[in-house]
Design a protein around this motif. Structure first.
Motif, PDB file in Angstrom:
ATOM      1  N   ARG A   1     -14.915 -41.951 -27.874  1.00  0.00           N
ATOM      2  CA  ARG A   1     -14.319 -40.634 -28.128  1.00  0.00           C
ATOM      3  C   ARG A   1     -13.935 -40.406 -29.597  1.00  0.00           C
ATOM      4  O   ARG A   1     -13.576 -41.314 -30.313  1.00  0.00           O
TER       5      ARG A   1
ATOM      6  N   THR B   1     -11.379 -33.761 -28.398  1.00  0.00           N
ATOM      7  CA  THR B   1     -10.291 -32.792 -28.566  1.00  0.00           C
ATOM      8  C   THR B   1     -10.815 -31.383 -28.299  1.00  0.00           C
ATOM      9  O   THR B   1     -10.140 -30.549 -27.684  1.00  0.00           O
TER      10      THR B   1
ATOM     11  N   GLN C   1      -8.804 -30.374 -25.148  1.00  0.00           N
ATOM     12  CA  GLN C   1      -7.681 -29.496 -25.517  1.00  0.00           C
ATOM     13  C   GLN C   1      -8.131 -28.032 -25.635  1.00  0.00           C
ATOM     14  O   GLN C   1      -7.425 -27.139 -25.167  1.00  0.00           O
TER      15      GLN C   1
HETATM   16  P1  TYD Z   1     -10.483 -42.786 -22.325  1.00  0.00           P
HETATM   17  O1  TYD Z   1     -10.198 -43.889 -23.268  1.00  0.00           O
HETATM   18  O2  TYD Z   1     -11.894 -42.393 -22.118  1.00  0.00           O
HETATM   19  O3  TYD Z   1      -9.817 -43.081 -20.923  1.00  0.00           O
HETATM   20  P2  TYD Z   1      -9.976 -44.381 -20.010  1.00  0.00           P
HETATM   21  O4  TYD Z   1      -9.546 -45.565 -20.822  1.00  0.00           O
HETATM   22  O5  TYD Z   1      -9.040 -44.045 -18.900  1.00  0.00           O
HETATM   23  O6  TYD Z   1     -11.414 -44.418 -19.627  1.00  0.00           O
HETATM   24  O7  TYD Z   1      -9.709 -41.480 -22.817  1.00  0.00           O
HETATM   25  C1  TYD Z   1      -8.371 -41.280 -22.654  1.00  0.00           C
HETATM   26  C2  TYD Z   1      -8.094 -39.859 -22.267  1.00  0.00           C
HETATM   27  O8  TYD Z   1      -7.722 -39.089 -23.397  1.00  0.00           O
HETATM   28  C3  TYD Z   1      -9.248 -39.153 -21.609  1.00  0.00           C
HETATM   29  O9  TYD Z   1      -8.776 -38.607 -20.391  1.00  0.00           O
HETATM   30  C4  TYD Z   1      -9.578 -38.021 -22.545  1.00  0.00           C
HETATM   31  C5  TYD Z   1      -8.339 -37.814 -23.347  1.00  0.00           C
HETATM   32  N1  TYD Z   1      -8.552 -37.330 -24.707  1.00  0.00           N
HETATM   33  C6  TYD Z   1      -8.240 -36.023 -25.035  1.00  0.00           C
HETATM   34  O10 TYD Z   1      -7.782 -35.252 -24.177  1.00  0.00           O
HETATM   35  N2  TYD Z   1      -8.420 -35.575 -26.321  1.00  0.00           N
HETATM   36  C7  TYD Z   1      -8.894 -36.397 -27.311  1.00  0.00           C
HETATM   37  O11 TYD Z   1      -9.036 -35.972 -28.471  1.00  0.00           O
HETATM   38  C8  TYD Z   1      -9.214 -37.751 -26.969  1.00  0.00           C
HETATM   39  C9  TYD Z   1      -9.732 -38.681 -28.018  1.00  0.00           C
HETATM   40  C10 TYD Z   1      -9.033 -38.180 -25.658  1.00  0.00           C
END
Ligand code: TYD
Length: 206
Positions: free
Chosen positions: A94, A99, A103
């Protein structure tokens, strides 16, 4: 020295990107590349503390967007930019497209606010390649449930939230087709891995 390459992985929760990130890191290392693997929010001691808050503490939408970009600013300064300048590869779970998708698409943050933060935090820097893992939210949700882990603040969102996130990713991919490639994540992992390997090899090692 040649500037390094920056590859990011994106998609809704449960899209199955984790195992493919490990595969890409292996592919690059097998070709002699020095690779830094990281994730957002996170990637630095401060970023990991912000991640804890972002995933578990209720907050206002704009606070959420600002903290995502604050963690990103630190990550860029402490790790991503130095690694790229040293000629290394950075593979990140990510980045700013998340975002935009979560968001702006998911929660309804104003697009201009996202654009302003992106222009402030990383002017002139975008990933060289972004892979968006795409699949229907109901299939992704079933994967999240079967993982057995306690769902975080994002994973507890409803299906329509993930529809909006998915659509925002697809829209962003359409706007930047050279950089962002959509991967059909509703296929066996080995098929996806082969497609990604081919893509990486064609782009940089052919
Ligand atoms: P992620 O690491 O993919 O989750 P997991 O470890 O549970 O697989 O991402 C964490 C969460 O953060 C994911 O639900 C998406 C969210 N996120 C945002 O909403 N905005 C952002 O800019 C980023 C980087 C992540």
């Amino acid at each position: 020295m040649q500037h390094g390459r920056f590859i990011t992985f994106e998609g809704i929760d449960g899209a199955g990107k984790s195992s493919q990130i490990a595969a890409v890191v292996d592919i690059l290392r097998a070709r002699g590349c020095t690779v830094e693997q990281s994730r957002e929010p996170g990637g630095t001691p401060l970023g990991e503390r912000l991640r804890e808050l972002l995933l578990h503490e209720p907050m206002n939408l704009e606070t959420e967007a600002l903290l995502m970009f604050a963690a990103r600013r630190e990550h860029l300064a402490a790790r991503i930019v130095p690694a790229l300048q040293a000629g290394n590869w950075v593979v990140c779970d990510r980045f700013s497209d998340a975002t935009y998708a979560y968001q702006v698409g998911g929660r309804g943050l104003a697009r201009e606010k996202f654009d302003a933060l992106e222009a402030w935090v990383h002017p002139g820097l975008q990933p060289d390649l972004t892979l968006v893992f795409d699949l229907p939210p109901e299939i992704a949700a079933a994967r999240v449930v079967s993982s057995g882990a306690q769902p975080d603040r994002f994973e507890r969102e409803q299906r329509d939230f993930f529809e909006r996130v998915r659509n925002a990713y697809l829209e962003r991919a359409q706007a930047a087709p050279q950089r962002i490639r959509v991967i059909d994540a509703n296929r066996p992992p080995e098929v996806i891995r082969a497609e990604i390997e081919q893509l990486v090899v064609e782009r940089w090692f052919a």
